[in-house]
Design a protein around this motif. Structure first.
Motif, mmCIF file in Angstrom:
data_model
loop_
_atom_site.group_PDB
_atom_site.id
_atom_site.type_symbol
_atom_site.label_atom_id
_atom_site.label_comp_id
_atom_site.label_asym_id
_atom_site.label_seq_id
_atom_site.Cartn_x
_atom_site.Cartn_y
_atom_site.Cartn_z
ATOM 1 N N HIS A 148 44.028 -36.736 79.501
ATOM 2 C CA HIS A 148 43.751 -35.858 80.827
ATOM 3 C C HIS A 148 42.191 -35.450 80.352
ATOM 4 O O HIS A 148 41.871 -34.816 79.436
ATOM 5 N N THR A 149 41.323 -35.587 81.314
ATOM 6 C CA THR A 149 39.673 -35.352 81.339
ATOM 7 C C THR A 149 39.577 -33.973 81.532
ATOM 8 O O THR A 149 38.592 -33.324 81.016
ATOM 9 N N LYS A 150 40.525 -32.965 81.876
ATOM 10 C CA LYS A 150 40.312 -31.695 82.205
ATOM 11 C C LYS A 150 41.022 -30.810 81.591
ATOM 12 O O LYS A 150 40.910 -29.367 81.258
ATOM 13 N N ASN A 151 41.860 -30.977 80.616
ATOM 14 C CA ASN A 151 42.787 -30.496 79.705
ATOM 15 C C ASN A 151 42.476 -30.543 78.318
ATOM 16 O O ASN A 151 42.288 -31.709 77.774
ATOM 17 N N PRO A 152 42.455 -29.648 77.158
ATOM 18 C CA PRO A 152 42.155 -28.128 77.548
ATOM 19 C C PRO A 152 40.789 -28.028 78.044
ATOM 20 O O PRO A 152 39.843 -28.981 77.867
ATOM 21 N N PRO A 153 40.157 -27.026 78.657
ATOM 22 C CA PRO A 153 40.634 -25.659 78.865
ATOM 23 C C PRO A 153 41.793 -25.720 79.761
ATOM 24 O O PRO A 153 42.508 -24.649 80.143
ATOM 25 N N GLY A 154 41.727 -26.687 80.841
ATOM 26 C CA GLY A 154 42.703 -26.673 81.817
ATOM 27 C C GLY A 154 44.090 -26.815 81.682
ATOM 28 O O GLY A 154 44.634 -27.125 80.573
ATOM 29 N N LYS A 155 44.809 -26.397 82.355
ATOM 30 C CA LYS A 155 46.399 -26.656 82.253
ATOM 31 C C LYS A 155 47.024 -27.230 83.302
ATOM 32 O O LYS A 155 48.120 -26.866 83.862
ATOM 33 N N GLU A 156 46.379 -28.352 83.879
ATOM 34 C CA GLU A 156 47.018 -29.152 84.971
ATOM 35 C C GLU A 156 48.155 -30.057 84.516
ATOM 36 O O GLU A 156 48.017 -30.452 83.444
ATOM 37 N N LYS A 157 49.082 -29.989 85.246
ATOM 38 C CA LYS A 157 50.325 -30.833 84.779
ATOM 39 C C LYS A 157 50.271 -32.256 85.146
ATOM 40 O O LYS A 157 49.288 -32.724 86.094
ATOM 41 N N TRP A 158 50.800 -33.223 84.446
ATOM 42 C CA TRP A 158 50.647 -34.504 84.431
ATOM 43 C C TRP A 158 51.599 -35.270 83.522
ATOM 44 O O TRP A 158 52.178 -34.480 82.738
ATOM 45 N N ALA A 159 51.958 -36.339 83.891
ATOM 46 C CA ALA A 159 53.022 -37.027 83.059
ATOM 47 C C ALA A 159 52.824 -38.734 83.006
ATOM 48 O O ALA A 159 52.362 -39.094 84.294
ATOM 49 N N VAL A 160 53.333 -39.249 81.947
ATOM 50 C CA VAL A 160 53.398 -40.778 82.059
ATOM 51 C C VAL A 160 54.807 -41.249 81.624
ATOM 52 O O VAL A 160 55.434 -40.495 80.960
ATOM 53 N N ARG A 161 55.616 -42.306 82.019
ATOM 54 C CA ARG A 161 56.800 -42.740 81.761
ATOM 55 C C ARG A 161 56.855 -44.229 81.709
ATOM 56 O O ARG A 161 56.022 -44.973 82.556
ATOM 57 N N ASN A 162 57.967 -44.584 81.262
ATOM 58 C CA ASN A 162 58.378 -46.128 81.399
ATOM 59 C C ASN A 162 57.319 -47.113 80.692
ATOM 60 O O ASN A 162 56.938 -48.082 81.623
ATOM 61 N N LEU A 163 56.716 -46.818 79.925
ATOM 62 C CA LEU A 163 55.754 -47.659 79.146
ATOM 63 C C LEU A 163 56.471 -48.970 78.471
ATOM 64 O O LEU A 163 57.130 -48.668 77.699
ATOM 65 N N ARG A 164 56.014 -50.007 78.882
ATOM 66 C CA ARG A 164 56.503 -51.115 78.176
ATOM 67 C C ARG A 164 55.451 -52.461 78.355
ATOM 68 O O ARG A 164 54.821 -52.314 79.269
ATOM 69 N N LEU A 184 50.404 -54.301 80.521
ATOM 70 C CA LEU A 184 50.801 -52.682 80.316
ATOM 71 C C LEU A 184 51.876 -52.554 81.539
ATOM 72 O O LEU A 184 51.130 -52.349 82.515
ATOM 73 N N LEU A 185 52.797 -52.224 81.389
ATOM 74 C CA LEU A 185 53.597 -51.460 82.781
ATOM 75 C C LEU A 185 53.817 -49.978 82.296
ATOM 76 O O LEU A 185 54.370 -49.456 81.463
ATOM 77 N N TYR A 186 53.574 -49.167 83.372
ATOM 78 C CA TYR A 186 53.858 -47.790 83.249
ATOM 79 C C TYR A 186 53.878 -47.069 84.798
ATOM 80 O O TYR A 186 53.273 -47.687 85.782
ATOM 81 N N GLU A 187 54.178 -45.858 84.753
ATOM 82 C CA GLU A 187 54.298 -45.148 85.867
ATOM 83 C C GLU A 187 53.671 -43.659 85.520
ATOM 84 O O GLU A 187 53.805 -43.210 84.464
ATOM 85 N N VAL A 188 52.972 -42.973 86.573
ATOM 86 C CA VAL A 188 52.355 -41.806 86.244
ATOM 87 C C VAL A 188 52.542 -40.800 87.325
ATOM 88 O O VAL A 188 53.094 -41.066 88.489
ATOM 89 N N GLY A 189 52.618 -39.377 87.094
ATOM 90 C CA GLY A 189 52.722 -38.412 88.226
ATOM 91 C C GLY A 189 51.787 -37.182 87.754
ATOM 92 O O GLY A 189 51.172 -36.990 86.684
ATOM 93 N N GLY A 190 51.537 -36.590 89.072
ATOM 94 C CA GLY A 190 50.534 -35.285 88.960
ATOM 95 C C GLY A 190 49.114 -35.482 88.729
ATOM 96 O O GLY A 190 48.473 -34.843 88.266
#
Length: 287
Positions: A271-287, A214-220
């Motif tokens: 995401h292990t903290k949301n909810p109740p947390g509201k921490e920003k995160w993202a993943v992209r370009n999965l292939r 699996l190829l991917y990128e994450v942020g946050g």
């Protein structure tokens, strides 16, 4: 008449000798006929310097000497007077002298220790300098700590701002809440532009072989274990840290024992903290 002040030779001829004076003008030089304090050293001029008492204050003045008179490392100019205070040191040529006030002159002369090399110990002055050094060090440390705290705070705020701005979203965000079939080139997660997946993004794919990377990128991702990667209900990895920007492209080998060959597989970025947390995160370009 009792002495008004004393002069101690710290470096030069007759080291450790103390000379006391009760007059308001004291001439210092090399020739005995013209001076009250005679210093037999080649760096000393015939009439080298003068100490005067004016309105209760003591001043040092150079008398156009050949090798100069120095106070706090700076040469005195012709006609310049500097005020002397208790335990001040000054230099005439290569000779170093120390000024002692009346109230402490006798005590200091009696109690002064001389090292084996003949240089006065001046314990009180060393303690005073040490105290000043400690206070200065503490002040510098306080300033450095405050600066470090400010830099860390600024970096955290900047990192959060960068990740929350639309500029970080390269490619179209996917706002659907339904599972996404791989390959998935869009951006998924929970940011300013993607409010639909605060805690997880779900992907589906069919395994046509027993070896899949699996190829991917994450942020946050600000700390270890913030994003868990789950395959068919089994956690297989944590996403890497990516605090201020997108990570490099990651390659994750999907374990064969967790795959469903020739069937539907479910891959979850959770995401292990949301909810109740509201921490920003993202993943992209999965292939």
């Amino acid at each position: 008449m009792s002495a008004r002040f004393s002069i101690v030779i710290v470096k030069g001829p007759s080291v450790g000798e103390t000379y006391s004076f009760d007059q308001s003008i004291v001439s210092i030089g090399r020739t005995a006929a013209e001076n009250d304090l005679v210093l037999n050293d080649r760096s000393i001029t015939g009439k080298h310097a003068r100490i005067t008492i004016e309105r209760g204050r003591v001043y040092l003045q150079d008398l156009k000497s050949t090798n100069g008179t120095y106070y706090n490392g700076a040469a005195l100019q012709v006609g310049e007077k500097v005020r002397l205070e208790h335990r001040d040191e000054f230099s005439l040529g290569k000779v170093v002298l120390e000024y002692l006030e009346l109230k402490d002159a006798e005590t200091d002369s009696a109690d002064r220790d001389v090292t084996p090399e003949g240089i006065p110990a001046r314990k009180d002055k060393e303690k005073k300098v040490a105290r000043k050094g400690v206070m200065s060090l503490l002040q510098r440390k306080s300033v450095r700590i405050s600066l470090i705290v400010f830099i860390i705070f600024f970096a955290v705020i900047l990192g959060l701002k960068i990740f929350s701005e639309p500029e970080i979203i390269v490619g179209p965000p996917n706002l659907s809440k339904k599972p996404i079939f791989l390959p998935a080139p869009d951006v998924y997660g929970y940011t300013k532009s993607i409010p639909t997946r605060p805690h997880q993004a779900i992907f589906k794919f069919t395994a046509k072989s027993e070896r899949i990377d699996l190829l991917y990128e994450v942020g946050g991702v600000d700390y270890d274990g913030e994003i868990s990667i789950i395959l068919n209900g089994t956690k297989i990895a944590n996403a890497p840290l990516a605090i201020k920007s997108w990570s490099d492209e990651q390659v994750l080998h999907l374990p064969r024992k967790s795959l469903v060959k020739n069937g539907e597989n479910v891959l979850v970025f959770k995401h292990t903290k949301n909810p109740p947390g509201k921490e920003k995160w993202a993943v992209r370009n999965l292939r």
